[in-house]
Write a protein that holds these residues in place. Structure first.
Motif, short mmCIF file in Angstrom:
data_model
loop_
_atom_site.label_atom_id
_atom_site.label_comp_id
_atom_site.label_asym_id
_atom_site.label_seq_id
_atom_site.Cartn_x
_atom_site.Cartn_y
_atom_site.Cartn_z
N LEU A 170 -0.35 47.28 -8.57
CA LEU A 170 -0.91 46.00 -8.99
C LEU A 170 -2.07 46.08 -9.97
CD1 LEU A 170 -0.81 44.14 -5.54
CD2 LEU A 170 0.85 44.01 -7.41
N ILE A 171 -2.74 47.21 -10.04
CA ILE A 171 -3.91 47.31 -10.91
C ILE A 171 -3.50 48.09 -12.17
CG2 ILE A 171 -6.25 48.22 -11.12
CD1 ILE A 171 -6.61 47.68 -8.14
N PRO A 172 -3.76 47.51 -13.33
CA PRO A 172 -3.40 48.18 -14.59
C PRO A 172 -4.06 49.55 -14.72
CG PRO A 172 -4.02 45.90 -14.98
CD PRO A 172 -4.36 46.20 -13.55
N ALA A 173 -3.39 50.44 -15.46
CA ALA A 173 -3.84 51.83 -15.60
C ALA A 173 -5.27 51.93 -16.13
CB ALA A 173 -2.88 52.60 -16.51
N ASP A 174 -5.63 51.09 -17.10
CA ASP A 174 -6.98 51.18 -17.66
C ASP A 174 -8.05 50.83 -16.62
OD1 ASP A 174 -6.01 48.55 -17.77
OD2 ASP A 174 -7.35 48.01 -19.43
N LEU A 175 -7.73 49.88 -15.77
CA LEU A 175 -8.69 49.54 -14.71
C LEU A 175 -8.73 50.63 -13.64
CD1 LEU A 175 -8.07 45.71 -14.27
CD2 LEU A 175 -9.99 46.85 -15.40
N ARG A 176 -7.58 51.21 -13.32
CA ARG A 176 -7.57 52.33 -12.37
C ARG A 176 -8.37 53.49 -12.92
NH1 ARG A 176 -1.93 51.38 -12.25
NH2 ARG A 176 -1.60 53.44 -13.16
N ALA A 177 -8.25 53.75 -14.23
CA ALA A 177 -9.01 54.83 -14.86
C ALA A 177 -10.50 54.57 -14.78
CB ALA A 177 -8.57 55.01 -16.31
N ALA A 178 -10.89 53.30 -14.76
CA ALA A 178 -12.30 52.93 -14.66
C ALA A 178 -12.78 52.93 -13.20
CB ALA A 178 -12.52 51.56 -15.29
N GLY A 179 -11.86 53.20 -12.27
CA GLY A 179 -12.26 53.31 -10.87
C GLY A 179 -11.97 52.10 -10.01
N VAL A 180 -11.28 51.10 -10.56
CA VAL A 180 -10.95 49.92 -9.78
C VAL A 180 -9.76 50.25 -8.88
CG1 VAL A 180 -10.15 47.52 -9.88
CG2 VAL A 180 -11.80 48.38 -11.57
N ARG A 181 -9.89 49.93 -7.60
CA ARG A 181 -8.80 50.21 -6.66
C ARG A 181 -8.97 49.37 -5.41
NH1 ARG A 181 -11.27 54.50 -7.78
NH2 ARG A 181 -9.44 55.66 -8.40
N PHE A 182 -7.86 49.26 -4.69
CA PHE A 182 -7.91 48.65 -3.37
C PHE A 182 -8.37 49.74 -2.40
CE2 PHE A 182 -4.72 45.91 -5.37
CZ PHE A 182 -5.23 44.67 -5.06
N ASP A 183 -9.10 49.33 -1.39
CA ASP A 183 -9.56 50.28 -0.39
C ASP A 183 -9.30 49.68 0.98
OD1 ASP A 183 -10.72 52.57 0.63
OD2 ASP A 183 -12.77 51.87 0.35
#
Length: 66
Positions: free
Chosen positions: A48-61
């Motif tokens: 659900l989270i775009p790759a660029d946001l995942r690369a910036a550290g955005v994630r579900f926890d």
């Protein structure tokens, strides 16, 4: 005892058993969630989270219920 009292006692016993069963199922579900939760969060992050946001550290926890 009267028949009515016996029936009430039987019903209350039934309710006690049902409540105990529900508590057991709830405990089993919570144990499963605590085990599976981190993997579910990782999969949701990937899907659900775009790759660029995942690369910036955005994630579900996963946070255990408090």
């Amino acid at each position: 005892m009267t028949e009515g009292t016996d029936r009430v006692d039987a019903f209350l016993d039934f309710l006690d058993e049902a409540a105990q069963d529900a508590r057991g199922r709830e405990a089993a579900c919570l144990a499963w969630l605590n085990e599976a939760g981190p993997q579910v969060a990782a999969e949701l992050t990937q899907e659900l989270i775009p790759a660029d946001l995942r690369a910036a550290g955005v994630r579900f926890d996963w946070a255990a219920r408090r």
